[in-house]
Motif scaffolding. Structure first.
Motif, PDB file in Angstrom:
ATOM      1  N   THR A 419       0.834  -1.218   0.000  1.00 48.75           N
ATOM      2  CA  THR A 419       0.000   0.000   0.000  1.00 48.75           C
ATOM      3  C   THR A 419       0.861   1.258   0.000  1.00 48.75           C
ATOM      4  OG1 THR A 419      -0.200  -0.290   2.367  1.00 48.75           O
ATOM      5  CG2 THR A 419      -2.099  -0.933   1.053  1.00 48.75           C
ATOM      6  N   ILE A 422       2.145   1.714  -3.571  1.00 47.30           N
ATOM      7  CA  ILE A 422       1.074   2.115  -4.478  1.00 47.30           C
ATOM      8  C   ILE A 422       0.695   3.577  -4.247  1.00 47.30           C
ATOM      9  CG2 ILE A 422      -1.363   1.696  -5.044  1.00 47.30           C
ATOM     10  CD1 ILE A 422       0.682  -0.440  -6.007  1.00 47.30           C
ATOM     11  N   GLU A 423       0.561   3.920  -2.978  1.00 49.83           N
ATOM     12  CA  GLU A 423       0.158   5.286  -2.657  1.00 49.83           C
ATOM     13  C   GLU A 423       1.185   6.299  -3.151  1.00 49.83           C
ATOM     14  OE1 GLU A 423      -2.153   6.819   1.279  1.00 49.83           O
ATOM     15  OE2 GLU A 423      -1.345   4.783   1.274  1.00 49.83           O
ATOM     16  N   LYS A 426       1.120   7.049  -6.814  1.00 49.40           N
ATOM     17  CA  LYS A 426      -0.006   7.869  -7.265  1.00 49.40           C
ATOM     18  C   LYS A 426       0.248   9.351  -7.055  1.00 49.40           C
ATOM     19  CE  LYS A 426      -3.499   4.341  -6.573  1.00 49.40           C
ATOM     20  NZ  LYS A 426      -4.517   3.839  -5.648  1.00 49.40           N
TER      21      LYS A 426
ATOM     22  N   TYR B  17     -10.816   1.415  -0.734  1.00 48.82           N
ATOM     23  CA  TYR B  17      -9.769   1.495   0.289  1.00 48.82           C
ATOM     24  C   TYR B  17     -10.441   1.745   1.630  1.00 48.82           C
ATOM     25  CZ  TYR B  17      -6.459   2.027  -3.537  1.00 48.82           C
ATOM     26  OH  TYR B  17      -5.725   1.831  -4.660  1.00 48.82           O
ATOM     27  N   ASN B  18     -10.160   0.913   2.559  1.00 49.51           N
ATOM     28  CA  ASN B  18     -10.746   1.040   3.904  1.00 49.51           C
ATOM     29  C   ASN B  18     -12.266   1.259   3.833  1.00 49.51           C
ATOM     30  OD1 ASN B  18      -7.974   1.144   4.586  1.00 49.51           O
ATOM     31  ND2 ASN B  18      -8.027   3.377   4.350  1.00 49.51           N
ATOM     32  N   LYS B  20     -13.986   2.489   1.715  1.00 45.41           N
ATOM     33  CA  LYS B  20     -14.446   3.628   0.913  1.00 45.41           C
ATOM     34  C   LYS B  20     -14.267   3.229  -0.560  1.00 45.41           C
ATOM     35  CE  LYS B  20     -13.312   8.337  -0.299  1.00 45.41           C
ATOM     36  NZ  LYS B  20     -12.073   9.042  -0.601  1.00 45.41           N
ATOM     37  N   ILE B  22     -13.773   3.508  -4.267  1.00 45.00           N
ATOM     38  CA  ILE B  22     -13.207   4.509  -5.176  1.00 45.00           C
ATOM     39  C   ILE B  22     -13.689   4.229  -6.600  1.00 45.00           C
ATOM     40  CG2 ILE B  22     -11.067   5.565  -6.028  1.00 45.00           C
ATOM     41  CD1 ILE B  22     -11.492   5.870  -2.987  1.00 45.00           C
ATOM     42  N   PRO B  41     -11.876  14.941 -11.946  1.00 45.12           N
ATOM     43  CA  PRO B  41     -11.428  15.722 -10.802  1.00 45.12           C
ATOM     44  C   PRO B  41     -10.421  14.950  -9.953  1.00 45.12           C
ATOM     45  CG  PRO B  41     -13.688  14.974 -10.479  1.00 45.12           C
ATOM     46  CD  PRO B  41     -13.321  14.640 -11.886  1.00 45.12           C
ATOM     47  N   SER B  42      -9.646  15.698  -9.225  1.00 51.56           N
ATOM     48  CA  SER B  42      -8.635  15.099  -8.366  1.00 51.56           C
ATOM     49  C   SER B  42      -9.293  14.195  -7.324  1.00 51.56           C
ATOM     50  CB  SER B  42      -7.861  16.221  -7.679  1.00 51.56           C
ATOM     51  OG  SER B  42      -6.738  15.696  -7.074  1.00 51.56           O
ATOM     52  N   GLY B  43      -8.738  13.039  -7.128  1.00 54.60           N
ATOM     53  CA  GLY B  43      -9.230  12.121  -6.107  1.00 54.60           C
ATOM     54  C   GLY B  43     -10.329  11.208  -6.592  1.00 54.60           C
ATOM     55  N   VAL B  44     -10.646  11.267  -7.878  1.00 56.93           N
ATOM     56  CA  VAL B  44     -11.759  10.473  -8.383  1.00 56.93           C
ATOM     57  C   VAL B  44     -11.351   9.017  -8.607  1.00 56.93           C
ATOM     58  CG1 VAL B  44     -11.445  10.822 -10.868  1.00 56.93           C
ATOM     59  CG2 VAL B  44     -13.763  10.681  -9.907  1.00 56.93           C
ATOM     60  N   LYS B  46      -8.406   8.138 -10.864  1.00 62.01           N
ATOM     61  CA  LYS B  46      -7.708   7.922 -12.142  1.00 62.01           C
ATOM     62  C   LYS B  46      -6.440   7.086 -11.935  1.00 62.01           C
ATOM     63  CE  LYS B  46      -7.197  12.374 -12.965  1.00 62.01           C
ATOM     64  NZ  LYS B  46      -7.834  12.893 -11.741  1.00 62.01           N
ATOM     65  N   THR B  48      -5.713   5.215  -9.503  1.00 68.28           N
ATOM     66  CA  THR B  48      -6.070   3.875  -9.035  1.00 68.28           C
ATOM     67  C   THR B  48      -6.405   2.981 -10.222  1.00 68.28           C
ATOM     68  OG1 THR B  48      -6.923   4.869  -7.019  1.00 68.28           O
ATOM     69  CG2 THR B  48      -7.603   2.615  -7.479  1.00 68.28           C
ATOM     70  N   GLU B 169      -0.543  11.280 -15.527  1.00 70.64           N
ATOM     71  CA  GLU B 169      -0.162  12.699 -15.548  1.00 70.64           C
ATOM     72  C   GLU B 169       1.267  12.908 -16.034  1.00 70.64           C
ATOM     73  OE1 GLU B 169      -2.013  15.351 -13.605  1.00 70.64           O
ATOM     74  OE2 GLU B 169      -3.519  14.095 -12.625  1.00 70.64           O
ATOM     75  N   HIS B 201      -4.693  16.234 -16.718  1.00 77.53           N
ATOM     76  CA  HIS B 201      -5.536  17.406 -16.483  1.00 77.53           C
ATOM     77  C   HIS B 201      -5.359  18.409 -17.623  1.00 77.53           C
ATOM     78  CE1 HIS B 201      -6.890  16.301 -12.517  1.00 77.53           C
ATOM     79  NE2 HIS B 201      -5.650  16.083 -12.114  1.00 77.53           N
TER      80      HIS B 201
END
Ligand SMILES: Nc1ncnc2c1ncn2[C@@H]1O[C@H](COP(=O)(O)OP(=O)(O)OP(=O)(O)O)[C@@H](O)[C@H]1O
Ligand SMILES: [Mg+2]
Lengths: 428, 230
Positions: A419, A422-423, A426, B17-18, B20, B22, B41-44, B46, B48, B169, B201
């Motif tokens: 993890t 991977i994190e 990103k 993840y946890n 949540k 995605i 948008p950021s955090g959507v 991509k 992943t 990116e 972006h």
């Protein structure tokens, strides 16, 4: 381009530093271990008899120093005191069988009794006070000699306790003769002896069985057939007083004191303990001119100094260094892996598995630590000049290696968890 | 009707993840030799999604087929092997090995196998000229600016001539002119047999990408504008 070179380029100093750290860590640990194991040390130079450790004690009064030392009558008393305390110490047995030619007036015709017959000397005869004496083979023995050797008498009695004490005015000494003397003398014969520059009467109290032997400072098995056994005499009172009371020359007391001081210490104590024991006597008596052979190898000297300095201090310092090194190792490896993190990411992106990277890091450190600990072990052994603790050191070295391995294992799995990787990829 | 066999096929991909979620039931078909761009948008999610495509992580459920390989059925080790041999990956973070030169950094993926030194040198020269960093090849990587490093990352991902390029990116720190160089290169590569999936972006991507997708918490959708262009 060479892969290994390329990868090493990035981390050689760090690796060297970590290697050095684990080296130091191991050395400290080994020293600590040797310290803890002091009680188990058996010095190889000390021989063994009846499960005793045997050390030799000798004086350092050589030449000028001897003359200087005996200039002061007080020193006679000091040495006498030292001898007595060593003799009376319950933890060590003082053993002395010293070959000391004695002048014999009624010497047998057979030359084999002459002190230097075997080396082919003809100068065994000498004149003293208008009379001729022959330097004859003689052995001066402590009571312990009879306790630790089997000396059976074919005739007569062993020395009684009073034989081992010199009192003022004494001029008769009991003697036990070797079997070869039997054809010349009989029990209760009186021999005229010239012993340590004094005339004595030696009264024959016994004959040793043929081929009886004892161990001496020179021979492990000294056959007594041609020898005259004399009791090694301690002084009944302070030599300064004896000197006043008697006509006897001080040179006699000097010789007696010195011969009483040199000999063996047979004991269950290890080298360090025996040093400590005698050092305590040294402190009380102020006699310092001695050394204990078999208990003065480099390692024992070093350990003795350390123990003498302050054992708890040593333990404290070692423990602090130990914990400090372990923490430092942890932090170093952690910062090493963090520093290398981007490199690992590049590999992972390029198709190397995370597991392989973890294993590689662990392997690198295993080898590095293996070498460092091995070197530390080698240095310790070389420095101590002693391999008696080798197995303990090997095992502990392995345990250190294992400990470091676990540290690396924990860190690798913590920092290189999938993890995390991977994190990171990103974006930060 | 002729069924087109997709080069990449994502079927009901879910990733959380946890607890949540995605990625909710992502479905996507990509034919080969295409240059795909994904915006959102950021955090959507991509990155992943791209990581799953690159085999760096696995979806919680759903099917992912790449060039007839059932990627969802492989473990991470097997996925690494596939990535090593077929997939080029440009990370949003763009890690580099410090103390090495640009050139040394570029060839790291090749260290894992054998490669032809001469051919590679020529290829590096070609790509770096294309992205205008050929004068930096023998500099230490630490001396480069963020934008220059980003282009090194692009070249590194291409050095093994992958059949699939995942670009997360790749132009984040680049100005428009340089961005165009990268997109132009991607366009050309896609025409000559590399499938490219890029998250970006940049407003310039639509001019170069064959298809542009928009990602939202609801899912991934083809951008109508681009469809219109085609
Ligand atoms: N390994 C992980 N563990 C936990 N949460 C994660 C992990 N990776 C991503 N996330 C979360 O998933 C969500 C999507 O992240 P992702 O990086 O895929 O977004 P993105 O679309 O690439 O964003 P950006 O445009 O900023 O790069 C974020 O909320 C992120 O915090
Ligand atoms: Mg992202």
């Amino acid at each position: 381009m060479n892969t290994a070179r390329l990868l090493l380029k990035n981390k050689k100093w760090f690796m060297l530093l970590i290697g050095l750290l684990s080296f130091l860590f191991s050395v400290v640990l080994f020293v600590l271990l040797v310290n803890i194991n002091i009680s188990k040390i058996e010095i190889h130079s000390a021989s063994k008899l009846h499960n005793y450790n045997i050390y030799q004690i000798t004086d350092n009064l050589i030449g000028e120093r001897e003359i200087e030392f005996f200039k002061d009558v007080k020193n006679y008393d000091i040495l006498h005191d030292f001898n007595n305390r060593v003799f009376e110490n319950s933890k060590v047995v003082f053993y002395n069988a010293v070959s000391q030619p004695v002048g014999l007036k009624q010497y047998p015709p057979d030359k084999k009794f002459a002190a230097y017959y075997e080396v082919g000397s003809n100068n065994d005869l000498y004149e003293y006070d208008g009379e001729f004496y022959q330097f004859s083979k003689s052995m001066q023995v402590t009571k312990s000699v009879f306790d630790y050797n089997v000396v059976e008498l074919m005739e007569g009695q062993p020395f009684d306790d009073s034989a081992y004490v010199y009192i003022a005015g004494k001029n008769e000494i009991p003697v036990i003769l070797g079997s070869d003397y039997r054809q010349y003398y009989k029990l209760n014969d009186q021999l005229e002896l010239h012993y340590y520059y004094e005339k004595f009467v030696g009264r024959v109290v016994g004959f040793a069985k043929e081929n009886s032997f004892i161990f001496t400072n020179l021979e492990p098995q000294q056959v007594l057939n041609r020898y005259i056994l004399l009791p090694s005499m301690s002084l009944s009172e302070q030599p300064s007083k004896l000197l006043q009371k008697t006509e006897v020359d001080e040179i006699f007391f000097r010789a007696l004191l010195l011969s009483n001081m040199g000999g063996y210490l047979m004991t269950n104590l290890n080298a360090l303990e025996v040093r400590k024991e005698v050092a305590d006597i040294e402190k009380v008596t102020n006699f310092t001119d001695y050394q204990i052979i078999g208990a003065n190898s480099l390692s024992v000297n070093l350990l003795y100094k350390m123990v003498d300095a302050n054992q708890t201090l040593i333990y404290t310092i070692s423990s602090v260094v130990f914990i400090f090194s372990l923490c430092a190792f942890y932090l170093f490896v952690k910062s090493f892996i963090k520093r290398q993190f981007d490199t690992y990411l590049v590999y992972i992106m390029s198709g190397v598995t995370n597991n392989k990277i973890k294993k590689t890091i662990q392997l690198e450190f295993s080898i590095l630590n293996g070498i460092s600990i091995g070197l530390a072990l080698l240095c310790t052994v070389l420095f101590m000049q002693d391999i008696t603790l080798l197995s303990i050191l090997l095992i502990s070295g392995f345990l250190v290696w294992l400990l470091f391995h676990v540290v690396v294992y924990i860190l690798v799995n913590q920092l290189l968890a999938t993890t995390n990787i991977i994190e990171k990829l990103k974006g930060d | 009707m002729i069924k087109i066999i997709s080069f990449i096929s994502l079927d009901n991909i879910v990733k959380a993840y946890n607890e949540k979620i995605i990625l909710h039931h992502i479905n996507l078909e990509i034919v080969n030799n295409q240059f795909i761009s994904i915006k959102g948008p950021s955090g959507v999610g991509k990155s992943t999604l791209l990581n799953i495509l690159a085999g760096l992580e696995k979806a919680d459920s759903g099917k992912y087929i790449l060039d007839c390989i059932e990627m969802h059925a492989q473990n991470l080790n097997e996925l690494s092997e596939i990535r090593g041999s077929r997939i080029g990956y440009i990370s949003q973070y763009n890690p580099m090995i410090r103390n090495l030169t640009v050139r040394e950094n570029i060839v790291v993926p090749l260290l894992l196998g054998n490669y032809n030194q001469k051919q590679i040198t020529a290829y590096i020269d070609e790509l770096s000229a294309c992205l205008k960093i050929n004068h930096l090849l023998d500099k230490k990587i630490d001396k480069l600016s963020g934008g220059e490093r980003q282009r090194v990352g692009v070249i590194r991902a291409l050095i093994k001539k992958p059949i699939l390029l995942i670009a997360d990116e790749p132009t984040g720190s680049l100005d428009d002119d340089t961005t165009i160089l990268v997109f132009h290169l991607f366009k050309r590569l896609s025409e000559s047999g590399t499938t490219i999936v890029m998250a970006t972006h940049s407003h310039l991507s639509s001019q170069y990408a064959d298809k542009e997708y928009r990602m939202s918490p609801e899912g991934i959708f083809l951008n109508v504008q681009t469809v219109g262009d085609m």
